[in-house]
Enzyme design. Sequence first.
Site, PDB file in Angstrom:
ATOM      1  N   GLU A 111       0.956  -1.325  -0.014  1.00 27.65           N
ATOM      2  CA  GLU A 111       0.135   0.236   0.047  1.00 27.65           C
ATOM      3  C   GLU A 111       1.008   1.347  -0.130  1.00 27.65           C
ATOM      4  O   GLU A 111       2.211   1.104   0.277  1.00 27.65           O
ATOM      5  CB  GLU A 111      -1.059  -0.152   1.298  1.00 27.65           C
ATOM      6  CG  GLU A 111      -1.905  -1.081   1.065  1.00 27.65           C
ATOM      7  CD  GLU A 111      -3.049  -1.243   2.201  1.00 27.65           C
ATOM      8  OE1 GLU A 111      -2.979  -0.360   3.026  1.00 27.65           O
ATOM      9  OE2 GLU A 111      -4.059  -2.107   2.122  1.00 27.65           O
ATOM     10  N   HIS A 222      -9.159   9.579   3.006  1.00 27.09           N
ATOM     11  CA  HIS A 222      -8.762   8.541   2.077  1.00 27.09           C
ATOM     12  C   HIS A 222      -8.966   8.912   0.721  1.00 27.09           C
ATOM     13  O   HIS A 222     -10.101   9.481   0.271  1.00 27.09           O
ATOM     14  CB  HIS A 222      -9.585   7.354   2.388  1.00 27.09           C
ATOM     15  CG  HIS A 222      -9.072   5.889   1.649  1.00 27.09           C
ATOM     16  ND1 HIS A 222      -9.126   5.852   0.503  1.00 27.09           N
ATOM     17  CD2 HIS A 222      -8.476   4.900   2.493  1.00 27.09           C
ATOM     18  CE1 HIS A 222      -8.796   4.583   0.310  1.00 27.09           C
ATOM     19  NE2 HIS A 222      -8.210   4.148   1.404  1.00 27.09           N
ATOM     20  N   ARG A 269      -1.192   8.853   1.370  1.00 28.13           N
ATOM     21  CA  ARG A 269      -2.626   9.148   1.277  1.00 28.13           C
ATOM     22  C   ARG A 269      -2.911  10.522   1.218  1.00 28.13           C
ATOM     23  O   ARG A 269      -3.891  11.202   0.785  1.00 28.13           O
ATOM     24  CB  ARG A 269      -3.438   8.105   1.734  1.00 28.13           C
ATOM     25  CG  ARG A 269      -3.441   8.402   3.373  1.00 28.13           C
ATOM     26  CD  ARG A 269      -4.522   7.362   3.985  1.00 28.13           C
ATOM     27  NE  ARG A 269      -4.403   6.067   3.634  1.00 28.13           N
ATOM     28  CZ  ARG A 269      -4.971   5.059   4.293  1.00 28.13           C
ATOM     29  NH1 ARG A 269      -5.505   5.364   5.162  1.00 28.13           N
ATOM     30  NH2 ARG A 269      -4.857   3.570   3.934  1.00 28.13           N
ATOM     31  N   HIS A 330     -11.584   9.574   6.797  1.00 27.81           N
ATOM     32  CA  HIS A 330     -11.295   8.261   6.794  1.00 27.81           C
ATOM     33  C   HIS A 330     -10.817   7.795   8.206  1.00 27.81           C
ATOM     34  O   HIS A 330     -11.588   6.927   8.832  1.00 27.81           O
ATOM     35  CB  HIS A 330     -10.193   7.625   5.965  1.00 27.81           C
ATOM     36  CG  HIS A 330     -10.104   6.273   6.043  1.00 27.81           C
ATOM     37  ND1 HIS A 330     -11.097   5.319   5.631  1.00 27.81           N
ATOM     38  CD2 HIS A 330      -8.801   5.539   6.044  1.00 27.81           C
ATOM     39  CE1 HIS A 330     -10.291   4.176   5.625  1.00 27.81           C
ATOM     40  NE2 HIS A 330      -9.189   4.208   5.956  1.00 27.81           N
ATOM     41  N   ARG A 366      -1.209   8.704   9.057  1.00 29.68           N
ATOM     42  CA  ARG A 366      -1.116   7.439   9.454  1.00 29.68           C
ATOM     43  C   ARG A 366      -0.796   6.559   8.116  1.00 29.68           C
ATOM     44  O   ARG A 366      -1.238   6.522   7.037  1.00 29.68           O
ATOM     45  CB  ARG A 366      -2.527   6.865   9.865  1.00 29.68           C
ATOM     46  CG  ARG A 366      -2.412   5.314  10.115  1.00 29.68           C
ATOM     47  CD  ARG A 366      -3.731   4.806  10.830  1.00 29.68           C
ATOM     48  NE  ARG A 366      -4.705   4.861  10.112  1.00 29.68           N
ATOM     49  CZ  ARG A 366      -5.359   4.224   9.186  1.00 29.68           C
ATOM     50  NH1 ARG A 366      -4.376   3.116   8.746  1.00 29.68           N
ATOM     51  NH2 ARG A 366      -6.199   4.396   8.360  1.00 29.68           N
TER      52      ARG A 366
HETATM   53  C1  SIN Z   1      -7.641   0.710   2.796  1.00 29.71           C
HETATM   54  O1  SIN Z   1      -7.922  -0.426   2.540  1.00 29.71           O
HETATM   55  O2  SIN Z   1      -7.489   1.369   1.972  1.00 29.71           O
HETATM   56  C2  SIN Z   1      -7.732   1.438   4.171  1.00 29.71           C
HETATM   57  C3  SIN Z   1      -6.640   0.874   4.819  1.00 29.71           C
HETATM   58  C4  SIN Z   1      -6.059   1.836   6.090  1.00 29.71           C
HETATM   59  O3  SIN Z   1      -6.917   2.754   6.270  1.00 29.71           O
HETATM   60  O4  SIN Z   1      -5.127   1.482   6.571  1.00 29.71           O
END
Ligand code: SIN
Length: 481
Positions: A111, A222, A269, A330, A366
């Site tokens: 990610e 998000h 993000r 988020h 985060r």
């Molecule tokens: C996501 O699946 O994008 C959320 C993951 C997160 O909030 O850490």
Amino acid sequence: MQIFDVVIVGAGIAGLNTALNIPKDKKVLILCKENSWDCNTFYAQGGISVPVDEEDIELHIKDTLLAGAGLCDEDAVRVLCSEGMDAVKSLMDRGLEFDKDNEGNLLYTKEAAHSRNRILHAGGDATGRVVHLFLMQNNPHPLMYKTTVVDILKKDDRVYGVRVFHKGKFKNIYCKNLVLASGGIGSLYEFHTNSRTISADIQGLALECGCELRDMEMTQFHPTVFVNTDKARKQLLSESLRGEGAYVVNEKGERFLFDYDERGELSPRDIVSRAIFDYKQKHKGERVYLSFENFEKSFFKKRFPTIYYNLKDLGFNLPEERVPISPAFHYAMGGIKCDLDTKVANFRNLFVVGEVASTRVHGANRLASNSLLEGIVFSIRAAKAISRNDTDFSHIEFEDKNEPLFKEGDKEKKNELRKIMWDDVGIIRSREKLKSALHKVDMFIQEDIGKLLRLRLRVSKEIIKSALNRKESLGAHYIKE
Ligand code: SIN
């Protein structure tokens, strides 16, 4: 009179894993505002980030600190990453299954802002749901459903329990130790990905009983959310989609994120959210999409079943069709200030775990998928700290305060508050808009309103004040003069 050893407010990963780590012979009660699945854990898609091996610990620490933009408490980050592997293993030893390849090796995905693949996932993109079900199945303690906490019973440096509203009546529940694991603040914003129950009331109660809220301006948005639904919780499109090859594109199909950051789709993000927000503002009326052109259908359905079927219900045929996206609120990095054992300052027996807590483990932004890890690492610490805590309890009488929870007109004001927070305390802020938001919130607070709305307003005010106090942009807090 019944006195519990521990009362836990919240039945997400932080609350349930605290319960799991408290011996069965202790008298524990878990309070749940609605149904057990009405929590953010249940909706978590991407996964749990965890160091892949001992050597990866330092790199995971480095990635977390970098994403946190200088506001992390390094000791908290060290705890998270160095205790993370054992915490995850303890759940796997009890039988929790993560996704594996055909040879039985754990599958790790990537990610944004992780320098390597270290995200475990379960049920494809249903990690939260799988983990939550597992914790519910293994939970040794009773849960009380549809219970709204309306007060923390407190005198001097001790808490004595909580006052709740349950089945139409107010009542006190007494305990020797109180754990708040109630999640964040999502419902303060017009567009968010959170469960409908996440509405900042516990942060408000904590504030009213003298706890310090910290870093409340650090609100994470998000980047990839489908917001065109009438549900309060908007449809998340997991980071792991971009980690595995989804593109953010404009109407012509062009990938414009590289104009904002050389890491493109894999930028942290906050950067991706701001880029999408900014692009939309500059190209009025133009939509931005998440495109899945790199995915093969059968793989997509197997790897991302939740997203596939949720979006199918909304009329999209994935991966062939692209989905219009917008950033949405988020996650709250800020929360009730506590130490690394989750204990709240100036209280002998009050603990906070998960999103409601502020250990500063996430700093100003985060790192993706660190929140489920935080939930399990710090809940184990909470359970240990409680076992060390002295457990004497001398009952004191509390006056029965039954302030109305709702008043006429609250719903309209609550919706107006959500708009104010989205428009004026959102992704790109200005001092002028923050001041105007503060003024509007102050006006609402003075009106004849119910207690739950007052708590929301008080927490919103904390967010705005913290945002005004921070003069420069940092991490998720971005201010433009
Ligand atoms: C996501 O699946 O994008 C959320 C993951 C997160 O909030 O850490």
